[in-house]
Motif scaffolding. Structure first.
Motif, PDB file in Angstrom:
ATOM      1  N   GLY A  96       2.556 -22.610 132.721  1.00 17.24           N
ATOM      2  CA  GLY A  96       1.159 -22.257 132.558  1.00 17.24           C
ATOM      3  C   GLY A  96       0.946 -20.786 132.259  1.00 17.24           C
ATOM      4  O   GLY A  96       1.847 -19.955 132.421  1.00 17.24           O
ATOM      5  N   VAL A  97      -0.271 -20.470 131.842  1.00 15.11           N
ATOM      6  CA  VAL A  97      -0.637 -19.108 131.447  1.00 15.11           C
ATOM      7  C   VAL A  97      -1.968 -18.734 132.081  1.00 15.11           C
ATOM      8  O   VAL A  97      -2.883 -19.564 132.152  1.00 15.11           O
ATOM      9  CB  VAL A  97      -0.752 -18.992 129.909  1.00 15.11           C
ATOM     10  CG1 VAL A  97      -1.362 -17.651 129.505  1.00 15.11           C
ATOM     11  CG2 VAL A  97       0.611 -19.167 129.248  1.00 15.11           C
ATOM     12  N   GLN A  98      -2.073 -17.489 132.540  1.00 16.54           N
ATOM     13  CA  GLN A  98      -3.383 -16.922 132.842  1.00 16.54           C
ATOM     14  C   GLN A  98      -3.629 -15.780 131.871  1.00 16.54           C
ATOM     15  O   GLN A  98      -2.813 -14.862 131.741  1.00 16.54           O
ATOM     16  CB  GLN A  98      -3.500 -16.387 134.269  1.00 16.54           C
ATOM     17  CG  GLN A  98      -4.960 -15.993 134.569  1.00 16.54           C
ATOM     18  CD  GLN A  98      -5.111 -14.979 135.679  1.00 16.54           C
ATOM     19  OE1 GLN A  98      -4.475 -13.935 135.678  1.00 16.54           O
ATOM     20  NE2 GLN A  98      -5.970 -15.285 136.637  1.00 16.54           N
ATOM     21  N   TRP A  99      -4.742 -15.877 131.159  1.00 14.21           N
ATOM     22  CA  TRP A  99      -5.131 -14.830 130.203  1.00 14.21           C
ATOM     23  C   TRP A  99      -6.368 -14.148 130.757  1.00 14.21           C
ATOM     24  O   TRP A  99      -7.447 -14.730 130.800  1.00 14.21           O
ATOM     25  CB  TRP A  99      -5.430 -15.448 128.837  1.00 14.21           C
ATOM     26  CG  TRP A  99      -5.454 -14.461 127.715  1.00 14.21           C
ATOM     27  CD1 TRP A  99      -6.378 -13.478 127.514  1.00 14.21           C
ATOM     28  CD2 TRP A  99      -4.506 -14.364 126.648  1.00 14.21           C
ATOM     29  NE1 TRP A  99      -6.076 -12.762 126.381  1.00 14.21           N
ATOM     30  CE2 TRP A  99      -4.933 -13.283 125.825  1.00 14.21           C
ATOM     31  CE3 TRP A  99      -3.360 -15.064 126.305  1.00 14.21           C
ATOM     32  CZ2 TRP A  99      -4.239 -12.911 124.670  1.00 14.21           C
ATOM     33  CZ3 TRP A  99      -2.671 -14.692 125.160  1.00 14.21           C
ATOM     34  CH2 TRP A  99      -3.110 -13.626 124.356  1.00 14.21           C
ATOM     35  N   MET A 100      -6.201 -12.923 131.217  1.00 13.69           N
ATOM     36  CA  MET A 100      -7.292 -12.220 131.884  1.00 13.69           C
ATOM     37  C   MET A 100      -7.726 -11.001 131.074  1.00 13.69           C
ATOM     38  O   MET A 100      -6.901 -10.198 130.662  1.00 13.69           O
ATOM     39  CB  MET A 100      -6.860 -11.759 133.277  1.00 13.69           C
ATOM     40  CG  MET A 100      -7.993 -11.128 134.081  1.00 13.69           C
ATOM     41  SD  MET A 100      -7.452 -10.570 135.714  1.00 13.69           S
ATOM     42  CE  MET A 100      -6.620  -9.033 135.297  1.00 13.69           C
ATOM     43  N   THR A 101      -9.032 -10.894 130.852  1.00  9.14           N
ATOM     44  CA  THR A 101      -9.619  -9.718 130.226  1.00  9.14           C
ATOM     45  C   THR A 101     -10.201  -8.848 131.328  1.00  9.14           C
ATOM     46  O   THR A 101     -11.230  -9.185 131.923  1.00  9.14           O
ATOM     47  CB  THR A 101     -10.720 -10.126 129.229  1.00  9.14           C
ATOM     48  OG1 THR A 101     -10.167 -11.012 128.247  1.00  9.14           O
ATOM     49  CG2 THR A 101     -11.304  -8.898 128.537  1.00  9.14           C
ATOM     50  N   ALA A 102      -9.517  -7.742 131.627  1.00  7.01           N
ATOM     51  CA  ALA A 102      -9.993  -6.863 132.701  1.00  7.01           C
ATOM     52  C   ALA A 102     -11.295  -6.184 132.302  1.00  7.01           C
ATOM     53  O   ALA A 102     -12.186  -5.975 133.138  1.00  7.01           O
ATOM     54  CB  ALA A 102      -8.932  -5.828 133.043  1.00  7.01           C
ATOM     55  N   GLY A 103     -11.413  -5.790 131.020  1.00  5.68           N
ATOM     56  CA  GLY A 103     -12.653  -5.197 130.543  1.00  5.68           C
ATOM     57  C   GLY A 103     -13.116  -4.047 131.402  1.00  5.68           C
ATOM     58  O   GLY A 103     -12.357  -3.129 131.726  1.00  5.68           O
ATOM     59  N   SER A 104     -14.376  -4.102 131.841  1.00  4.40           N
ATOM     60  CA  SER A 104     -15.000  -2.972 132.535  1.00  4.40           C
ATOM     61  C   SER A 104     -14.469  -2.739 133.939  1.00  4.40           C
ATOM     62  O   SER A 104     -14.713  -1.693 134.514  1.00  4.40           O
ATOM     63  CB  SER A 104     -16.512  -3.190 132.596  1.00  4.40           C
ATOM     64  OG  SER A 104     -16.807  -4.378 133.315  1.00  4.40           O
ATOM     65  N   GLY A 105     -13.742  -3.695 134.486  1.00  5.64           N
ATOM     66  CA  GLY A 105     -13.145  -3.446 135.793  1.00  5.64           C
ATOM     67  C   GLY A 105     -13.076  -4.682 136.656  1.00  5.64           C
ATOM     68  O   GLY A 105     -14.056  -5.420 136.783  1.00  5.64           O
ATOM     69  N   LEU A 106     -11.905  -4.907 137.236  1.00  7.04           N
ATOM     70  CA  LEU A 106     -11.669  -6.100 138.024  1.00  7.04           C
ATOM     71  C   LEU A 106     -10.624  -5.785 139.081  1.00  7.04           C
ATOM     72  O   LEU A 106      -9.677  -5.044 138.832  1.00  7.04           O
ATOM     73  CB  LEU A 106     -11.159  -7.205 137.103  1.00  7.04           C
ATOM     74  CG  LEU A 106     -11.033  -8.619 137.656  1.00  7.04           C
ATOM     75  CD1 LEU A 106     -12.415  -9.196 137.928  1.00  7.04           C
ATOM     76  CD2 LEU A 106     -10.301  -9.496 136.650  1.00  7.04           C
ATOM     77  N   ILE A 107     -10.799  -6.337 140.271  1.00  5.26           N
ATOM     78  CA  ILE A 107      -9.759  -6.277 141.303  1.00  5.26           C
ATOM     79  C   ILE A 107      -9.231  -7.693 141.485  1.00  5.26           C
ATOM     80  O   ILE A 107     -10.009  -8.645 141.624  1.00  5.26           O
ATOM     81  CB  ILE A 107     -10.308  -5.752 142.640  1.00  5.26           C
ATOM     82  CG1 ILE A 107     -10.821  -4.323 142.478  1.00  5.26           C
ATOM     83  CG2 ILE A 107      -9.238  -5.802 143.725  1.00  5.26           C
ATOM     84  CD1 ILE A 107     -11.543  -3.781 143.692  1.00  5.26           C
ATOM     85  N   HIS A 108      -7.925  -7.852 141.429  1.00  5.28           N
ATOM     86  CA  HIS A 108      -7.369  -9.191 141.639  1.00  5.28           C
ATOM     87  C   HIS A 108      -6.037  -9.096 142.369  1.00  5.28           C
ATOM     88  O   HIS A 108      -5.457  -8.030 142.521  1.00  5.28           O
ATOM     89  CB  HIS A 108      -7.240  -9.951 140.313  1.00  5.28           C
ATOM     90  CG  HIS A 108      -6.094  -9.534 139.456  1.00  5.28           C
ATOM     91  ND1 HIS A 108      -5.413 -10.414 138.646  1.00  5.28           N
ATOM     92  CD2 HIS A 108      -5.484  -8.339 139.267  1.00  5.28           C
ATOM     93  CE1 HIS A 108      -4.445  -9.778 138.003  1.00  5.28           C
ATOM     94  NE2 HIS A 108      -4.478  -8.528 138.358  1.00  5.28           N
ATOM     95  N   SER A 109      -5.603 -10.258 142.845  1.00  8.05           N
ATOM     96  CA  SER A 109      -4.308 -10.362 143.508  1.00  8.05           C
ATOM     97  C   SER A 109      -3.542 -11.534 142.914  1.00  8.05           C
ATOM     98  O   SER A 109      -4.147 -12.505 142.433  1.00  8.05           O
ATOM     99  CB  SER A 109      -4.475 -10.560 145.020  1.00  8.05           C
ATOM    100  OG  SER A 109      -5.108 -11.800 145.290  1.00  8.05           O
TER     101      SER A 109
END
Length: 291
Positions: A96-109
């Motif tokens: 599987g794939v996760q495609w994430m656009t952080a853009g203006s700002g994101l916090i993730h784990s």
């Protein structure tokens, strides 16, 4: 009238990954490093990880911020649970794939959902153009069964994560950078030819076996930066099956200023990102679940 010469992309440079650790002590190989960002624009980083010792991955990647680019996480083995600052979460499994656009700002784990067994995969960082760096964050979780693939007459199996290959449209299409992201599985004796826009930067990373690009052998855990041309021809260089990533994209030709998890176009923008993060402006961001 001059006709464009059809040229196969040769290997311009061989790169050996750097062994390092990130997050809470996860051991990995940093393949595309900061000194190659300009040459391989729009790509900023490629990490490869393959660990069967839980001590090498169990800490995962606790809460951390991003701004100004996209992350593409591709799992080969194991399971990773991700959560973000808007309360979204998902489970990334084998293939599987996760495609994430952080853009203006994101916090993730990103935390392992396993306590033993093999954890293997890749994370690619893809830059955003200047006018899109502050877009609303978004992400897609793509199951293994939703990634298109095809098999050639010579039994080469190609998974098309992004872009288009041999008439097969990938799971993700991105504007401006137009990335091509292929996972290619080659059996003994096989050859694969991939057309690539001459204006794009491209590279291959071998994660099983050994291939030949032109006269150059590219071995397991090596990246080959490909010179300009309109196609890449990959042949097996051993009697064992081979697996590799072939990645290409259209360069942005814009300034790249990186400070850890922030990638912007100027030092001032980096300072603004740090201020926004310290002041909690990444915490309650709205996130689009990309279609």
């Amino acid at each position: 009238m001059k006709h464009q010469t059809i040229a196969s992309r040769r290997v311009e440079k061989l790169v050996h990954g750097v062994q390092t650790s990130d997050g809470a002590g996860v051991k990995l190989t940093r393949v595309l490093t900061q000194d190659l960002q300009r040459r391989l624009d729009p790509f900023l980083m490629l990490d490869a990880f393959r660990n069967d010792n839980p001590d090498d991955y169990i800490g995962g990647f606790p809460d951390h911020p991003h701004r100004g680019f996209e992350t593409v996480t591709y799992m080969l083995a194991g399971q990773m649970r991700h959560r973000d600052s808007a309360g979204h979460e998902g489970l990334l499994g084998p293939g599987g794939v996760q495609w994430m656009t952080a853009g203006s700002g994101l916090i993730h784990s990103e935390l392992p959902e396993q306590t033993d067994g093999l954890m293997e995969g890749f994370q690619l960082w893809l830059n955003l153009p200047a006018n899109n760096k502050m877009v609303q964050p978004g992400y897609r979780d793509i199951a293994a069964s939703d990634i298109p693939e095809y098999t050639t007459d010579t039994k080469v199996r190609v998974r098309v994560i992004a872009g288009e290959s041999h008439g097969v449209t990938g799971a993700v299409q991105r504007p401006v950078t137009e990335p091509l992201f292929l996972d290619i599985h080659m059996p003994t004796g096989a050859t694969h030819v991939e057309m690539i826009d001459p204006a794009m930067n491209a590279f291959v990373y071998v994660y099983r076996g050994q291939i030949r690009v032109g006269e150059q052998i590219v071995s397991n855990q090596q990246m080959a930066v490909l010179a300009q041309g309109d196609h890449a021809e990959v042949r097996l260089a051993s009697q064992k099956d081979c697996r590799l990533l072939l990645i290409a994209g259209r360069p942005l030709n814009e300034p790249i200023v990186q400070y850890g998890p922030f990638v912007m176009n100027s030092q001032q923008q980096i300072m603004e990102a740090m201020t926004d993060y310290r002041n909690g402006r990444f915490l309650n961001v709205k996130v689009d679940n990309q279609s």
